[in-house]
Design a protein around this motif. Structure first.
Motif, mmCIF file in Angstrom:
data_model
loop_
_atom_site.group_PDB
_atom_site.id
_atom_site.type_symbol
_atom_site.label_atom_id
_atom_site.label_comp_id
_atom_site.label_asym_id
_atom_site.label_seq_id
_atom_site.Cartn_x
_atom_site.Cartn_y
_atom_site.Cartn_z
ATOM 1 N N ALA A 1 0.826 -1.213 0.000
ATOM 2 C CA ALA A 1 0.000 0.000 0.000
ATOM 3 C C ALA A 1 0.862 1.266 0.000
ATOM 4 N N PRO A 2 1.891 1.390 0.864
ATOM 5 C CA PRO A 2 2.735 2.591 0.792
ATOM 6 C C PRO A 2 3.491 2.713 -0.538
ATOM 7 N N LEU A 3 3.878 1.587 -1.129
ATOM 8 C CA LEU A 3 4.560 1.619 -2.422
ATOM 9 C C LEU A 3 3.641 2.183 -3.507
ATOM 10 N N ARG A 4 2.442 1.631 -3.583
ATOM 11 C CA ARG A 4 1.497 2.095 -4.595
ATOM 12 C C ARG A 4 1.133 3.560 -4.368
ATOM 13 N N ASP A 5 0.974 3.958 -3.123
ATOM 14 C CA ASP A 5 0.642 5.342 -2.798
ATOM 15 C C ASP A 5 1.751 6.286 -3.265
ATOM 16 N N ALA A 6 2.997 5.945 -2.967
ATOM 17 C CA ALA A 6 4.118 6.801 -3.354
ATOM 18 C C ALA A 6 4.181 6.957 -4.876
ATOM 19 N N ILE A 7 3.970 5.869 -5.601
ATOM 20 C CA ILE A 7 4.017 5.922 -7.071
ATOM 21 C C ILE A 7 2.817 6.702 -7.610
ATOM 22 N N LEU A 8 1.657 6.483 -7.035
ATOM 23 C CA LEU A 8 0.452 7.170 -7.473
ATOM 24 C C LEU A 8 0.580 8.681 -7.286
ATOM 25 N N ILE A 9 1.079 9.109 -6.142
ATOM 26 C CA ILE A 9 1.264 10.540 -5.873
ATOM 27 C C ILE A 9 2.254 11.133 -6.872
ATOM 28 N N LEU A 10 3.337 10.413 -7.144
ATOM 29 C CA LEU A 10 4.325 10.888 -8.103
ATOM 30 C C LEU A 10 3.715 11.023 -9.500
ATOM 31 N N LEU A 11 2.960 10.020 -9.936
ATOM 32 C CA LEU A 11 2.378 10.046 -11.283
ATOM 33 C C LEU A 11 1.388 11.187 -11.465
ATOM 34 N N THR A 12 0.637 11.519 -10.426
ATOM 35 C CA THR A 12 -0.371 12.577 -10.558
ATOM 36 C C THR A 12 0.256 13.965 -10.647
ATOM 37 N N THR A 13 1.543 14.101 -10.339
ATOM 38 C CA THR A 13 2.199 15.400 -10.464
ATOM 39 C C THR A 13 2.761 15.630 -11.861
ATOM 40 N N LYS A 14 2.723 14.637 -12.707
ATOM 41 C CA LYS A 14 3.335 14.716 -14.031
ATOM 42 C C LYS A 14 2.392 15.356 -15.050
ATOM 43 N N THR A 15 3.005 15.999 -16.048
ATOM 44 C CA THR A 15 2.250 16.533 -17.176
ATOM 45 C C THR A 15 2.642 15.753 -18.424
ATOM 46 N N MET A 16 1.871 15.912 -19.459
ATOM 47 C CA MET A 16 2.128 15.218 -20.719
ATOM 48 C C MET A 16 3.506 15.579 -21.271
ATOM 49 N N GLN A 17 3.873 16.850 -21.173
ATOM 50 C CA GLN A 17 5.154 17.294 -21.704
ATOM 51 C C GLN A 17 6.330 16.642 -20.982
ATOM 52 N N GLU A 18 6.176 16.334 -19.710
ATOM 53 C CA GLU A 18 7.262 15.745 -18.922
ATOM 54 C C GLU A 18 7.508 14.277 -19.266
ATOM 55 N N ILE A 19 6.497 13.569 -19.730
ATOM 56 C CA ILE A 19 6.651 12.124 -19.926
ATOM 57 C C ILE A 19 6.559 11.674 -21.372
ATOM 58 N N GLN A 20 6.437 12.599 -22.313
ATOM 59 C CA GLN A 20 6.188 12.183 -23.689
ATOM 60 C C GLN A 20 7.416 11.690 -24.427
ATOM 61 N N ASP A 21 8.616 12.080 -24.017
ATOM 62 C CA ASP A 21 9.810 11.613 -24.732
ATOM 63 C C ASP A 21 10.595 10.619 -23.883
ATOM 64 N N LEU A 22 11.627 10.040 -24.487
ATOM 65 C CA LEU A 22 12.424 9.022 -23.814
ATOM 66 C C LEU A 22 13.109 9.558 -22.571
ATOM 67 N N GLN A 23 13.623 10.776 -22.657
ATOM 68 C CA GLN A 23 14.291 11.372 -21.501
ATOM 69 C C GLN A 23 13.317 11.524 -20.333
ATOM 70 N N GLY A 24 12.090 11.927 -20.611
ATOM 71 C CA GLY A 24 11.081 12.077 -19.565
ATOM 72 C C GLY A 24 10.703 10.747 -18.935
ATOM 73 N N LYS A 25 10.607 9.707 -19.762
ATOM 74 C CA LYS A 25 10.279 8.377 -19.240
ATOM 75 C C LYS A 25 11.414 7.848 -18.359
ATOM 76 N N ASN A 26 12.661 8.056 -18.795
ATOM 77 C CA ASN A 26 13.799 7.614 -17.985
ATOM 78 C C ASN A 26 13.872 8.381 -16.667
ATOM 79 N N GLN A 27 13.554 9.679 -16.712
ATOM 80 C CA GLN A 27 13.537 10.475 -15.483
ATOM 81 C C GLN A 27 12.424 9.978 -14.556
#
Length: 176
Positions: free
Chosen positions: A121-147
Protein backbone atom coordinates in the motif's frame (compact mmCIF):
# COMPACT_ATOMS: atom_id res chain seq x y z
CA UNK A 1 -60.89 -31.14 -57.64
CA UNK A 2 -57.80 -33.09 -57.17
CA UNK A 3 -54.63 -31.22 -56.27
CA UNK A 4 -51.77 -31.44 -58.70
CA UNK A 5 -49.19 -33.95 -57.67
CA UNK A 6 -46.01 -32.51 -56.14
CA UNK A 7 -42.80 -33.83 -57.54
CA UNK A 8 -41.16 -36.21 -55.10
CA UNK A 9 -37.60 -35.41 -53.97
CA UNK A 10 -35.25 -38.10 -55.05
CA UNK A 11 -32.79 -39.65 -52.61
CA UNK A 12 -29.98 -38.03 -54.61
CA UNK A 13 -31.31 -34.54 -53.77
CA UNK A 14 -31.59 -35.46 -50.08
CA UNK A 15 -28.01 -36.71 -50.07
CA UNK A 16 -26.78 -33.51 -51.73
CA UNK A 17 -28.49 -31.39 -49.06
CA UNK A 18 -27.03 -33.57 -46.32
CA UNK A 19 -23.52 -33.26 -47.75
CA UNK A 20 -23.89 -29.47 -48.03
CA UNK A 21 -25.05 -29.18 -44.42
CA UNK A 22 -22.28 -31.46 -43.14
CA UNK A 23 -19.71 -29.52 -45.19
CA UNK A 24 -20.93 -26.21 -43.77
CA UNK A 25 -20.76 -27.51 -40.19
CA UNK A 26 -17.22 -28.85 -40.72
CA UNK A 27 -16.13 -25.53 -42.26
CA UNK A 28 -17.56 -23.54 -39.34
CA UNK A 29 -15.86 -25.82 -36.81
CA UNK A 30 -12.54 -25.61 -38.66
CA UNK A 31 -12.68 -21.82 -38.79
CA UNK A 32 -13.65 -21.62 -35.11
CA UNK A 33 -10.88 -24.00 -34.12
CA UNK A 34 -8.30 -22.03 -36.09
CA UNK A 35 -9.47 -18.75 -34.56
CA UNK A 36 -9.29 -20.21 -31.04
CA UNK A 37 -5.81 -21.59 -31.75
CA UNK A 38 -4.44 -18.30 -33.04
CA UNK A 39 -6.11 -16.12 -30.39
CA UNK A 40 -5.51 -18.34 -27.39
CA UNK A 41 -2.43 -20.18 -28.58
CA UNK A 42 0.00 -17.35 -27.75
CA UNK A 43 -0.30 -17.85 -24.00
CA UNK A 44 2.27 -20.08 -22.38
CA UNK A 45 1.27 -23.27 -20.66
CA UNK A 46 0.75 -23.01 -16.92
CA UNK A 47 3.97 -23.75 -15.07
CA UNK A 48 4.06 -26.50 -12.47
CA UNK A 49 3.71 -25.41 -8.85
CA UNK A 50 6.91 -24.01 -7.40
CA UNK A 51 8.56 -23.51 -10.80
CA UNK A 52 9.94 -20.10 -11.66
CA UNK A 53 8.86 -18.50 -14.92
CA UNK A 54 9.68 -15.20 -16.57
CA UNK A 55 7.45 -12.30 -15.59
CA UNK A 56 4.87 -11.47 -18.23
CA UNK A 57 3.88 -7.96 -19.21
CA UNK A 58 0.30 -8.67 -18.26
CA UNK A 59 1.37 -10.36 -14.98
CA UNK A 60 0.17 -9.08 -11.64
CA UNK A 61 -2.45 -10.44 -9.38
CA UNK A 62 -5.15 -8.86 -7.33
CA UNK A 63 -4.29 -5.62 -5.47
CA UNK A 64 -0.86 -5.32 -7.08
CA UNK A 65 0.50 -8.56 -5.69
CA UNK A 66 2.52 -10.68 -8.06
CA UNK A 67 0.53 -13.08 -10.15
CA UNK A 68 0.82 -16.78 -9.53
CA UNK A 69 4.10 -17.77 -11.12
CA UNK A 70 4.79 -14.09 -11.90
CA UNK A 71 8.01 -14.02 -9.92
CA UNK A 72 10.83 -15.10 -12.11
CA UNK A 73 14.37 -14.58 -13.25
CA UNK A 74 15.19 -11.28 -14.89
CA UNK A 75 17.97 -10.53 -17.32
CA UNK A 76 20.11 -9.13 -14.49
CA UNK A 77 19.76 -12.23 -12.34
CA UNK A 78 17.28 -10.65 -9.89
CA UNK A 79 13.62 -11.44 -9.57
CA UNK A 80 10.69 -9.46 -10.93
CA UNK A 81 7.89 -8.04 -8.78
CA UNK A 82 4.93 -6.80 -10.92
CA UNK A 83 2.39 -4.28 -9.66
CA UNK A 84 -1.16 -3.77 -10.83
CA UNK A 85 -1.44 -1.02 -13.48
CA UNK A 86 -1.83 2.60 -12.42
CA UNK A 87 -4.38 4.80 -14.17
CA UNK A 88 -4.12 8.53 -13.41
CA UNK A 89 -5.19 11.85 -14.89
CA UNK A 90 -2.42 14.01 -16.32
CA UNK A 91 -2.62 17.51 -17.76
CA UNK A 92 -1.35 18.17 -21.28
CA UNK A 93 -1.76 21.96 -21.34
CA UNK A 94 -5.20 21.97 -22.93
CA UNK A 95 -7.11 19.09 -21.41
CA UNK A 96 -6.91 16.21 -19.00
CA UNK A 97 -5.61 12.92 -20.32
CA UNK A 98 -5.32 9.45 -18.88
CA UNK A 99 -2.01 7.74 -18.20
CA UNK A 100 -2.02 3.97 -17.80
CA UNK A 101 1.30 2.62 -16.65
CA UNK A 102 2.36 -0.82 -15.50
CA UNK A 103 5.46 -0.94 -13.31
CA UNK A 104 7.58 -3.95 -12.41
CA UNK A 105 10.52 -3.98 -10.02
CA UNK A 106 13.71 -5.98 -10.30
CA UNK A 107 14.60 -7.10 -6.79
CA UNK A 108 18.10 -7.73 -5.53
CA UNK A 109 17.07 -11.14 -4.18
CA UNK A 110 13.92 -13.27 -3.84
CA UNK A 111 13.70 -12.56 -0.09
CA UNK A 112 12.86 -8.90 -0.85
CA UNK A 113 9.44 -10.08 -2.10
CA UNK A 114 8.11 -10.53 1.43
CA UNK A 115 9.11 -6.98 2.37
CA UNK A 116 7.51 -5.58 -0.78
CA UNK A 117 4.35 -7.58 -0.08
CA UNK A 118 4.20 -6.12 3.42
CA UNK A 119 4.58 -2.54 2.15
CA UNK A 120 2.45 -2.77 -0.96
CA UNK A 121 0.00 0.00 0.00
CA UNK A 122 2.74 2.59 0.79
CA UNK A 123 4.56 1.62 -2.42
CA UNK A 124 1.50 2.09 -4.60
CA UNK A 125 0.64 5.34 -2.80
CA UNK A 126 4.12 6.80 -3.35
CA UNK A 127 4.02 5.92 -7.07
CA UNK A 128 0.45 7.17 -7.47
CA UNK A 129 1.26 10.54 -5.87
CA UNK A 130 4.32 10.89 -8.10
CA UNK A 131 2.38 10.05 -11.28
CA UNK A 132 -0.37 12.58 -10.56
CA UNK A 133 2.20 15.40 -10.46
CA UNK A 134 3.34 14.72 -14.03
CA UNK A 135 2.25 16.53 -17.18
CA UNK A 136 2.13 15.22 -20.72
CA UNK A 137 5.15 17.29 -21.70
CA UNK A 138 7.26 15.75 -18.92
CA UNK A 139 6.65 12.12 -19.93
CA UNK A 140 6.19 12.18 -23.69
CA UNK A 141 9.81 11.61 -24.73
CA UNK A 142 12.42 9.02 -23.81
CA UNK A 143 14.29 11.37 -21.50
CA UNK A 144 11.08 12.08 -19.57
CA UNK A 145 10.28 8.38 -19.24
CA UNK A 146 13.80 7.61 -17.98
CA UNK A 147 13.54 10.47 -15.48
CA UNK A 148 10.17 9.12 -14.30
CA UNK A 149 11.76 5.68 -13.87
CA UNK A 150 14.48 7.21 -11.66
CA UNK A 151 11.89 9.15 -9.65
CA UNK A 152 9.85 5.99 -9.07
CA UNK A 153 12.99 4.18 -7.89
CA UNK A 154 13.73 7.07 -5.50
CA UNK A 155 10.15 7.04 -4.17
CA UNK A 156 10.30 3.26 -3.65
CA UNK A 157 13.64 3.61 -1.87
CA UNK A 158 11.94 5.85 0.72
CA UNK A 159 9.46 3.04 1.53
CA UNK A 160 11.78 0.02 1.43
CA UNK A 161 15.57 -0.08 1.82
CA UNK A 162 17.29 1.07 -1.40
CA UNK A 163 19.09 -2.24 -1.84
CA UNK A 164 15.80 -4.20 -2.13
CA UNK A 165 14.71 -2.80 -5.52
CA UNK A 166 17.46 -2.39 -8.10
CA UNK A 167 15.57 -1.42 -11.29
CA UNK A 168 12.18 -0.19 -12.44
CA UNK A 169 10.64 -1.43 -15.68
CA UNK A 170 7.65 -0.06 -17.57
CA UNK A 171 5.78 -2.95 -19.15
CA UNK A 172 2.81 -0.83 -20.24
CA UNK A 173 2.80 2.93 -20.89
CA UNK A 174 -0.29 4.42 -22.55
CA UNK A 175 -1.47 8.03 -22.70
CA UNK A 176 -4.98 8.66 -23.97
Amino acid sequence: MAEPAKPQETPEKNNKKLFIIIGAVVAVLAIGGAAAFFMGGSKKEKAPEGAKVEAKAEGGGEHGAPAKGGEGAAAGGGTIYPLEPFIVNIYDGQELRYLKIKVEFEMANPQAKTELDAKLAPLRDAILILLTTKTMQEIQDLQGKNQLREQILAAVSKVVPPSKVTKVYFTDFVVQ
